[in-house]
Design a protein around this motif. Structure first.
Motif, PDB file in Angstrom:
ATOM      1  N   SER A 142       0.869  -0.987   0.011  1.00  0.00           N
ATOM      2  CA  SER A 142      -0.335  -0.251   0.059  1.00  0.00           C
ATOM      3  C   SER A 142       0.654   1.305   0.316  1.00  0.00           C
ATOM      4  O   SER A 142       0.138   2.312  -0.344  1.00  0.00           O
ATOM      5  CB  SER A 142      -0.870   0.012   1.102  1.00  0.00           C
ATOM      6  OG  SER A 142      -0.652   0.762   2.274  1.00  0.00           O
ATOM      7  N   ARG A 143       2.212   1.308   1.057  1.00  0.00           N
ATOM      8  CA  ARG A 143       2.714   2.532   0.785  1.00  0.00           C
ATOM      9  C   ARG A 143       3.836   2.013  -0.683  1.00  0.00           C
ATOM     10  O   ARG A 143       4.965   2.729  -0.251  1.00  0.00           O
ATOM     11  CB  ARG A 143       4.021   2.542   1.525  1.00  0.00           C
ATOM     12  CG  ARG A 143       2.516   3.031   2.629  1.00  0.00           C
ATOM     13  CD  ARG A 143       3.066   2.165   3.671  1.00  0.00           C
ATOM     14  NE  ARG A 143       2.459   3.184   5.406  1.00  0.00           N
ATOM     15  CZ  ARG A 143       0.992   2.300   5.685  1.00  0.00           C
ATOM     16  NH1 ARG A 143       0.843   1.452   5.399  1.00  0.00           N
ATOM     17  NH2 ARG A 143       0.594   2.639   6.462  1.00  0.00           N
ATOM     18  N   ASN A 144       3.490   1.423  -1.883  1.00  0.00           N
ATOM     19  CA  ASN A 144       4.388   1.231  -3.380  1.00  0.00           C
ATOM     20  C   ASN A 144       6.400   0.844  -2.682  1.00  0.00           C
ATOM     21  O   ASN A 144       7.066   0.939  -3.187  1.00  0.00           O
ATOM     22  CB  ASN A 144       4.439   2.277  -4.134  1.00  0.00           C
ATOM     23  CG  ASN A 144       4.820   2.559  -5.187  1.00  0.00           C
ATOM     24  OD1 ASN A 144       4.817   1.070  -5.647  1.00  0.00           O
ATOM     25  ND2 ASN A 144       5.558   2.902  -5.670  1.00  0.00           N
ATOM     26  N   ILE A 145       6.338   0.146  -1.612  1.00  0.00           N
ATOM     27  CA  ILE A 145       7.678  -0.578  -0.765  1.00  0.00           C
ATOM     28  C   ILE A 145       7.721  -1.652  -1.754  1.00  0.00           C
ATOM     29  O   ILE A 145       7.046  -2.702  -1.762  1.00  0.00           O
ATOM     30  CB  ILE A 145       8.242  -0.719   0.258  1.00  0.00           C
ATOM     31  CG1 ILE A 145       7.285   1.136   0.796  1.00  0.00           C
ATOM     32  CG2 ILE A 145       9.450  -1.228   1.047  1.00  0.00           C
ATOM     33  CD1 ILE A 145       7.756   1.183   2.920  1.00  0.00           C
ATOM     34  N   ARG A 146       9.304  -1.389  -2.820  1.00  0.00           N
ATOM     35  CA  ARG A 146       9.673  -2.982  -2.514  1.00  0.00           C
ATOM     36  C   ARG A 146      10.305  -4.399  -1.204  1.00  0.00           C
ATOM     37  O   ARG A 146       9.853  -3.969  -0.519  1.00  0.00           O
ATOM     38  CB  ARG A 146      10.788  -2.927  -3.368  1.00  0.00           C
ATOM     39  CG  ARG A 146      11.474  -4.206  -3.766  1.00  0.00           C
ATOM     40  CD  ARG A 146      13.179  -3.567  -4.748  1.00  0.00           C
ATOM     41  NE  ARG A 146      14.345  -4.857  -4.984  1.00  0.00           N
ATOM     42  CZ  ARG A 146      14.922  -4.804  -5.422  1.00  0.00           C
ATOM     43  NH1 ARG A 146      16.070  -3.928  -5.130  1.00  0.00           N
ATOM     44  NH2 ARG A 146      15.404  -6.216  -6.145  1.00  0.00           N
ATOM     45  N   ILE A 147       9.650  -5.716  -2.332  1.00  0.00           N
ATOM     46  CA  ILE A 147       9.724  -6.338  -1.477  1.00  0.00           C
ATOM     47  C   ILE A 147      10.400  -7.579  -2.068  1.00  0.00           C
ATOM     48  O   ILE A 147       9.965  -8.237  -2.808  1.00  0.00           O
ATOM     49  CB  ILE A 147       8.176  -6.994  -1.186  1.00  0.00           C
ATOM     50  CG1 ILE A 147       7.368  -5.834  -0.114  1.00  0.00           C
ATOM     51  CG2 ILE A 147       8.060  -8.282   0.032  1.00  0.00           C
ATOM     52  CD1 ILE A 147       5.688  -6.786  -0.521  1.00  0.00           C
ATOM     53  N   VAL A 148      11.310  -8.162  -0.892  1.00  0.00           N
ATOM     54  CA  VAL A 148      12.004  -8.813  -1.387  1.00  0.00           C
ATOM     55  C   VAL A 148      12.026 -10.818   0.247  1.00  0.00           C
ATOM     56  O   VAL A 148      11.242  -9.655   1.071  1.00  0.00           O
ATOM     57  CB  VAL A 148      13.133  -8.696  -1.268  1.00  0.00           C
ATOM     58  CG1 VAL A 148      13.652  -8.072  -2.125  1.00  0.00           C
ATOM     59  CG2 VAL A 148      13.988  -8.484  -0.113  1.00  0.00           C
ATOM     60  N   VAL A 149      11.885 -11.479  -0.734  1.00  0.00           N
ATOM     61  CA  VAL A 149      12.266 -12.297   0.331  1.00  0.00           C
ATOM     62  C   VAL A 149      13.384 -13.190   0.348  1.00  0.00           C
ATOM     63  O   VAL A 149      14.388 -13.636  -0.686  1.00  0.00           O
ATOM     64  CB  VAL A 149      11.169 -13.405  -0.552  1.00  0.00           C
ATOM     65  CG1 VAL A 149      10.660 -14.557   0.485  1.00  0.00           C
ATOM     66  CG2 VAL A 149       9.465 -12.936  -0.491  1.00  0.00           C
ATOM     67  N   LYS A 150      14.126 -13.615   1.615  1.00  0.00           N
ATOM     68  CA  LYS A 150      14.757 -14.025   1.770  1.00  0.00           C
ATOM     69  C   LYS A 150      14.612 -15.570   2.979  1.00  0.00           C
ATOM     70  O   LYS A 150      14.096 -15.765   4.131  1.00  0.00           O
ATOM     71  CB  LYS A 150      15.834 -13.748   3.016  1.00  0.00           C
ATOM     72  CG  LYS A 150      17.552 -13.894   3.358  1.00  0.00           C
ATOM     73  CD  LYS A 150      18.693 -13.334   4.053  1.00  0.00           C
ATOM     74  CE  LYS A 150      19.291 -15.000   4.642  1.00  0.00           C
ATOM     75  NZ  LYS A 150      19.804 -14.432   5.845  1.00  0.00           N
ATOM     76  N   GLY A 151      15.332 -17.030   2.321  1.00  0.00           N
ATOM     77  CA  GLY A 151      14.767 -17.794   3.016  1.00  0.00           C
ATOM     78  C   GLY A 151      16.719 -18.659   3.987  1.00  0.00           C
ATOM     79  O   GLY A 151      16.816 -18.064   5.185  1.00  0.00           O
ATOM     80  N   THR A 152      17.480 -18.716   3.329  1.00  0.00           N
ATOM     81  CA  THR A 152      19.423 -19.124   3.248  1.00  0.00           C
ATOM     82  C   THR A 152      19.427 -17.861   2.521  1.00  0.00           C
ATOM     83  O   THR A 152      21.308 -17.831   3.090  1.00  0.00           O
ATOM     84  CB  THR A 152      19.407 -20.788   2.798  1.00  0.00           C
ATOM     85  OG1 THR A 152      19.427 -20.016   1.034  1.00  0.00           O
ATOM     86  CG2 THR A 152      18.223 -21.076   3.654  1.00  0.00           C
ATOM     87  N   GLY A 153      19.295 -17.384   1.965  1.00  0.00           N
ATOM     88  CA  GLY A 153      20.588 -15.903   1.068  1.00  0.00           C
ATOM     89  C   GLY A 153      21.186 -16.658  -0.192  1.00  0.00           C
ATOM     90  O   GLY A 153      22.022 -16.210  -0.793  1.00  0.00           O
ATOM     91  N   HIS A 154      20.895 -17.864  -0.467  1.00  0.00           N
ATOM     92  CA  HIS A 154      21.371 -18.808  -1.529  1.00  0.00           C
ATOM     93  C   HIS A 154      21.683 -18.167  -2.624  1.00  0.00           C
ATOM     94  O   HIS A 154      22.296 -18.246  -3.822  1.00  0.00           O
ATOM     95  CB  HIS A 154      20.996 -20.093  -1.611  1.00  0.00           C
ATOM     96  CG  HIS A 154      22.294 -21.020  -0.690  1.00  0.00           C
ATOM     97  ND1 HIS A 154      21.508 -20.435   0.578  1.00  0.00           N
ATOM     98  CD2 HIS A 154      23.257 -21.481  -0.626  1.00  0.00           C
ATOM     99  CE1 HIS A 154      22.883 -21.571   1.251  1.00  0.00           C
ATOM    100  NE2 HIS A 154      23.692 -21.459   0.535  1.00  0.00           N
ATOM    101  N   ASP A 155      20.577 -17.885  -3.444  1.00  0.00           N
ATOM    102  CA  ASP A 155      19.669 -16.818  -4.466  1.00  0.00           C
ATOM    103  C   ASP A 155      20.704 -16.455  -5.751  1.00  0.00           C
ATOM    104  O   ASP A 155      21.274 -15.604  -5.224  1.00  0.00           O
ATOM    105  CB  ASP A 155      18.767 -15.953  -4.606  1.00  0.00           C
ATOM    106  CG  ASP A 155      17.985 -15.894  -6.108  1.00  0.00           C
ATOM    107  OD1 ASP A 155      18.093 -15.325  -6.669  1.00  0.00           O
ATOM    108  OD2 ASP A 155      16.290 -15.921  -5.516  1.00  0.00           O
ATOM    109  N   MET A 156      21.316 -17.720  -6.732  1.00  0.00           N
ATOM    110  CA  MET A 156      22.296 -16.889  -7.229  1.00  0.00           C
ATOM    111  C   MET A 156      21.736 -15.687  -8.204  1.00  0.00           C
ATOM    112  O   MET A 156      22.609 -15.197  -9.691  1.00  0.00           O
ATOM    113  CB  MET A 156      22.877 -18.211  -8.339  1.00  0.00           C
ATOM    114  CG  MET A 156      23.926 -19.574  -7.296  1.00  0.00           C
ATOM    115  SD  MET A 156      24.254 -20.770  -8.033  1.00  0.00           S
ATOM    116  CE  MET A 156      25.912 -19.226  -8.004  1.00  0.00           C
ATOM    117  N   ASN A 157      20.467 -15.449  -8.305  1.00  0.00           N
ATOM    118  CA  ASN A 157      20.787 -13.853  -9.350  1.00  0.00           C
ATOM    119  C   ASN A 157      19.819 -12.817  -7.802  1.00  0.00           C
ATOM    120  O   ASN A 157      19.826 -12.102  -8.789  1.00  0.00           O
ATOM    121  CB  ASN A 157      18.333 -14.438 -10.163  1.00  0.00           C
ATOM    122  CG  ASN A 157      19.469 -15.313 -11.151  1.00  0.00           C
ATOM    123  OD1 ASN A 157      20.048 -14.624 -11.338  1.00  0.00           O
ATOM    124  ND2 ASN A 157      18.083 -16.787 -10.981  1.00  0.00           N
TER     125      ASN A 157
END
Length: 348
Positions: A142-157
């Protein structure tokens, strides 16, 4: 000519304004929430909001972000994936954070760069319940803030982090339940399944099912999380027999950016169910739980490795690649004998 040029300029101006309006909010914008609003969010999610403090901040004069980690410990463990997984803001590959705050002497460290938040999230939700995630997602959207998701932080992208973002940290969604007679949606059949929180890593998942004499199709690195691997397809040692990890998902629970909790399977929300099994982590919402098919434990597990060391001879490199090609060419014959697994070639 001038009329055409003015029309073109007007079009460019209009598209430029449109592009700016579509950008996510940042701390430099007047729309960025005031500290009181962040406090209100924190109160609404039971105090689970964390203001980002890079672990290596303690390695810089004055500890600018107030890290609670000892600099020596951070430096000693910086190359270990398990430690990045345990730090709420940290990811395995610091290039995706623009090397924002690194301990001295590590790869990418530049003294003049100092320590900054950089491409790390501004705030982190240390999620332990789906309600916390739903509330935070709806608030940020609702505030136009970017959302990211981290589980373990391995994402190679680099999708486990992001500048000016609110991060949903699923690390503590690590529940496990075994159901040997779970009803498959839309059928009268049952299956032996493991119900797992998306914050589990494959080490904890394998241990849990091993204790009930079953196994899963999943990652080969114990520190990799379920969420990222499954949502990217997920190849594992048993994939030649049972398919990808994503092929072994019966159902998933997803929290969307508007705060809805959706059950996705072959009967309901089928398009979402299809998308989260291969399109990449954190693209369509936050997956909080997977229902995974379990399998009998193999009778025998054999691993082997080959190492080739190049000499100073000019033809050594060609000989090494020829040997590797010969080994790879034998894989179909080995598979015909019943051998399953993974072939990985590493150079360097």
């Amino acid at each position: 000519m001038w009329r055409h040029l003015l029309t073109s300029l007007a079009f460019l101006a209009a598209t430029s304004v449109g592009a700016v309006s579509n950008c996510k909010s940042s701390p430099q914008d007047s729309t960025w929430p005031a500290p009181e609003e962040w406090k209100s969010l924190n109160d609404s999610i039971n105090g689970s909001l964390i203001k980002t403090a890079p672990a290596a901040s303690s390695c810089y004069p004055g500890n600018p972000f107030g890290s609670t980690q000892n600099c020596t410990d951070v430096t000693d463990h910086w190359s270990y994936a398990a430690y990045h997984a345990a730090w709420p803001e940290s990811v395995d590959y610091s290039m995706f954070t623009n090397h924002s705050c690194l301990p001295p002497s590590t790869d990418g460290y530049v003294k003049a760069r100092g320590c900054s938040i950089g491409a790390l999230p501004q705030y982190i939700v240390n999620a332990t319940t789906e309600d916390q995630i739903a509330t935070a997602m709806k608030w940020a959207s609702s505030r136009n803030i970017r959302i990211v998701v981290k589980g373990t932080g391995h994402d190679m992208n680099g999708r486990s982090t992001g500048a000016y973002s609110l991060s949903i940290w699923t690390h503590n969604l690590n529940h496990f339940k075994h159901n040997p007679h779970w009803r498959i949606p839309g059928t009268n059949s049952t299956a032996d399944v493991a119900v797992l929180g998306s914050g589990n890593n494959w080490g904890s998942a394998y241990t849990a099912v091993h204790n009930i004499h079953r196994t899963l199709v999943g990652g080969e690195d114990a520190t990799v999380g379920l969420g990222g691997l499954i949502q990217n397809g997920g190849h594992g040692l048993l994939s030649s027999t049972y398919g990808l990890a994503s092929d072994n998902v019966y159902q998933a629970t997803v929290i969307t950016t508007d705060g809805r909790r959706l059950i996705a399977n072959d009967v309901q929300n089928q398009d979402l169910f299809w998308a989260i099994r291969g399109a990449g982590g954190g693209q369509f919402g936050v997956v909080t739980e997977f229902v995974l098919r379990t399998h009998p434990v193999p009778n025998n597990v054999v691993t082997a490795g080959l190492s080739f060391y190049a000499s100073e001879r000019s033809n050594a490199s060609d000989a090494t690649w020829d040997t590797l090609a010969e080994a790879a060419s034998r894989i179909p014959d080995l598979m015909d004998t019943g051998l399953k697994g993974t072939f990985i070639a590493l150079t360097g």
